[in-house]
Design a protein around this motif. Structure first.
Motif, PDB file in Angstrom:
ATOM      1  N   PHE A 173       0.832  -1.208   0.000  1.00 26.88           N
ATOM      2  CA  PHE A 173       0.000   0.000   0.000  1.00 26.88           C
ATOM      3  C   PHE A 173       0.865   1.255   0.000  1.00 26.88           C
ATOM      4  N   PHE A 174       1.884   1.286   0.847  1.00 23.43           N
ATOM      5  CA  PHE A 174       2.756   2.453   0.945  1.00 23.43           C
ATOM      6  C   PHE A 174       3.426   2.751  -0.395  1.00 23.43           C
ATOM      7  N   ILE A 175       3.979   1.740  -1.022  1.00 27.07           N
ATOM      8  CA  ILE A 175       4.694   1.943  -2.291  1.00 27.07           C
ATOM      9  C   ILE A 175       3.742   2.424  -3.383  1.00 27.07           C
ATOM     10  N   VAL A 176       2.570   1.793  -3.479  1.00 25.25           N
ATOM     11  CA  VAL A 176       1.598   2.204  -4.496  1.00 25.25           C
ATOM     12  C   VAL A 176       1.134   3.634  -4.237  1.00 25.25           C
ATOM     13  N   PHE A 177       0.777   3.944  -2.994  1.00 28.10           N
ATOM     14  CA  PHE A 177       0.312   5.285  -2.651  1.00 28.10           C
ATOM     15  C   PHE A 177       1.396   6.324  -2.910  1.00 28.10           C
ATOM     16  N   TYR A 178       2.625   5.988  -2.564  1.00 35.38           N
ATOM     17  CA  TYR A 178       3.745   6.915  -2.726  1.00 35.38           C
ATOM     18  C   TYR A 178       4.015   7.224  -4.201  1.00 35.38           C
ATOM     19  N   PHE A 179       4.063   6.195  -5.027  1.00 36.77           N
ATOM     20  CA  PHE A 179       4.413   6.406  -6.433  1.00 36.77           C
ATOM     21  C   PHE A 179       3.244   6.883  -7.289  1.00 36.77           C
TER      22      PHE A 179
ATOM     23  N   ALA B 298      -3.091  18.017  -6.045  1.00 29.47           N
ATOM     24  CA  ALA B 298      -1.728  17.471  -5.933  1.00 29.47           C
ATOM     25  C   ALA B 298      -1.122  17.807  -4.573  1.00 29.47           C
ATOM     26  N   TYR B 299      -1.346  19.042  -4.107  1.00 31.25           N
ATOM     27  CA  TYR B 299      -0.831  19.420  -2.787  1.00 31.25           C
ATOM     28  C   TYR B 299      -1.514  18.622  -1.681  1.00 31.25           C
ATOM     29  N   LEU B 300      -2.800  18.420  -1.805  1.00 30.43           N
ATOM     30  CA  LEU B 300      -3.510  17.630  -0.798  1.00 30.43           C
ATOM     31  C   LEU B 300      -3.045  16.169  -0.807  1.00 30.43           C
ATOM     32  N   TYR B 301      -2.801  15.632  -2.000  1.00 31.86           N
ATOM     33  CA  TYR B 301      -2.298  14.257  -2.105  1.00 31.86           C
ATOM     34  C   TYR B 301      -0.911  14.160  -1.471  1.00 31.86           C
ATOM     35  N   ALA B 302      -0.073  15.153  -1.729  1.00 28.95           N
ATOM     36  CA  ALA B 302       1.266  15.152  -1.133  1.00 28.95           C
ATOM     37  C   ALA B 302       1.181  15.232   0.388  1.00 28.95           C
ATOM     38  N   PHE B 303       0.299  16.078   0.893  1.00 32.81           N
ATOM     39  CA  PHE B 303       0.111  16.153   2.343  1.00 32.81           C
ATOM     40  C   PHE B 303      -0.413  14.827   2.886  1.00 32.81           C
ATOM     41  N   ALA B 304      -1.298  14.175   2.150  1.00 36.20           N
ATOM     42  CA  ALA B 304      -1.844  12.888   2.578  1.00 36.20           C
ATOM     43  C   ALA B 304      -0.750  11.831   2.716  1.00 36.20           C
TER      44      ALA B 304
ATOM     45  N   PHE C   2       2.203  12.353   3.983  1.00 39.01           N
ATOM     46  CA  PHE C   2       2.737  12.505   5.337  1.00 39.01           C
ATOM     47  C   PHE C   2       1.796  11.860   6.350  1.00 39.01           C
ATOM     48  N   ALA C   3       0.508  12.125   6.192  1.00 37.25           N
ATOM     49  CA  ALA C   3      -0.472  11.532   7.103  1.00 37.25           C
ATOM     50  C   ALA C   3      -0.450  10.008   7.003  1.00 37.25           C
ATOM     51  N   MET C   4      -0.369   9.477   5.786  1.00 34.66           N
ATOM     52  CA  MET C   4      -0.343   8.037   5.589  1.00 34.66           C
ATOM     53  C   MET C   4       0.874   7.413   6.271  1.00 34.66           C
ATOM     54  N   THR C   5       2.001   8.071   6.196  1.00 32.97           N
ATOM     55  CA  THR C   5       3.207   7.554   6.850  1.00 32.97           C
ATOM     56  C   THR C   5       3.021   7.473   8.356  1.00 32.97           C
ATOM     57  N   TRP C   6       2.477   8.516   8.958  1.00 34.13           N
ATOM     58  CA  TRP C   6       2.235   8.522  10.401  1.00 34.13           C
ATOM     59  C   TRP C   6       1.192   7.473  10.790  1.00 34.13           C
ATOM     60  N   ILE C   7       0.180   7.301   9.974  1.00 30.27           N
ATOM     61  CA  ILE C   7      -0.862   6.317  10.276  1.00 30.27           C
ATOM     62  C   ILE C   7      -0.294   4.904  10.234  1.00 30.27           C
ATOM     63  N   ILE C   8       0.488   4.595   9.216  1.00 30.92           N
ATOM     64  CA  ILE C   8       1.101   3.259   9.139  1.00 30.92           C
ATOM     65  C   ILE C   8       2.047   3.040  10.316  1.00 30.92           C
ATOM     66  N   CYS C   9       2.795   4.069  10.679  1.00 29.06           N
ATOM     67  CA  CYS C   9       3.694   3.972  11.844  1.00 29.06           C
ATOM     68  C   CYS C   9       2.896   3.682  13.114  1.00 29.06           C
ATOM     69  N   HIS C  10       1.794   4.392  13.303  1.00 31.15           N
ATOM     70  CA  HIS C  10       0.957   4.172  14.478  1.00 31.15           C
ATOM     71  C   HIS C  10       0.356   2.763  14.477  1.00 31.15           C
ATOM     72  N   LEU C  11      -0.121   2.319  13.335  1.00 30.14           N
ATOM     73  CA  LEU C  11      -0.693   0.975  13.248  1.00 30.14           C
ATOM     74  C   LEU C  11       0.346  -0.093  13.578  1.00 30.14           C
ATOM     75  N   TYR C  12       1.570   0.096  13.074  1.00 28.80           N
ATOM     76  CA  TYR C  12       2.615  -0.890  13.380  1.00 28.80           C
ATOM     77  C   TYR C  12       2.976  -0.849  14.862  1.00 28.80           C
ATOM     78  N   ALA C  13       3.076   0.345  15.424  1.00 28.50           N
ATOM     79  CA  ALA C  13       3.423   0.456  16.845  1.00 28.50           C
ATOM     80  C   ALA C  13       2.356  -0.208  17.721  1.00 28.50           C
ATOM     81  N   SER C  14       1.089  -0.045  17.358  1.00 35.14           N
ATOM     82  CA  SER C  14       0.041  -0.692  18.143  1.00 35.14           C
ATOM     83  C   SER C  14       0.045  -2.205  17.936  1.00 35.14           C
ATOM     84  N   ARG C  15       0.380  -2.659  16.749  1.00 35.49           N
ATOM     85  CA  ARG C  15       0.455  -4.094  16.476  1.00 35.49           C
ATOM     86  C   ARG C  15       1.694  -4.715  17.121  1.00 35.49           C
ATOM     87  N   ALA C  16       2.718  -3.920  17.357  1.00 37.12           N
ATOM     88  CA  ALA C  16       3.971  -4.444  17.909  1.00 37.12           C
ATOM     89  C   ALA C  16       3.772  -5.047  19.298  1.00 37.12           C
ATOM     90  N   SER C  17       2.801  -4.569  20.060  1.00 36.92           N
ATOM     91  CA  SER C  17       2.565  -5.162  21.378  1.00 36.92           C
ATOM     92  C   SER C  17       2.134  -6.620  21.252  1.00 36.92           C
TER      93      SER C  17
END
Length: 105
Positions: A32-38, A61-67, A69-84
């Motif tokens: 998902f990250f790679i597809v969304f990023y590219f 385009a600016y909103l997509y670019a901002f998204a 950043f949000a997507m990166t933080w969301i994936i980070c949060h999801l992984y951190a919560s799953r890490a427990s």
């Protein structure tokens, strides 16, 4: 202190469950990250779909670019919560290794 017998650790049910759960999260999240990023450079280079105005002078385009950043933080949060969950399974692996005498030597 002796080292664990890694072949037996890898064959333990808890270790296999750990790898199954990690793969079930990491592989789809990475795809998902790679597809969304590219998609941003592809959409801006080959289409005009992001050229429209979204809010005032800000286009999609600016909103997509901002998204991104949000997507990166969301994936980070999801992984951190799953890490427990992963940590609990790691503790099960340790208990199996120590409790069943899986250590070499």
């Amino acid at each position: 202190m002796s080292q664990p017998d890694w072949d037996k650790v890898v064959q333990s049910p808890a270790f296999r469950e750990l790898m199954r759960q990690k793969k079930s999260f990491i592989i789809p999240a990475t795809i998902f990250f790679i597809v969304f990023y590219f998609m941003l450079p592809l959409l801006t280079a080959f289409t005009t779909s992001l050229n429209g105005k979204a809010i005032g002078a800000i286009n999609w385009a600016y909103l997509y670019a901002f998204a991104q950043f949000a997507m990166t933080w969301i994936i980070c949060h999801l992984y951190a919560s799953r890490a427990s969950t992963f940590d609990r399974i790691v503790e099960q692996v340790k208990e199996e290794v120590e409790g069943k005498g899986v250590k070499a030597g």
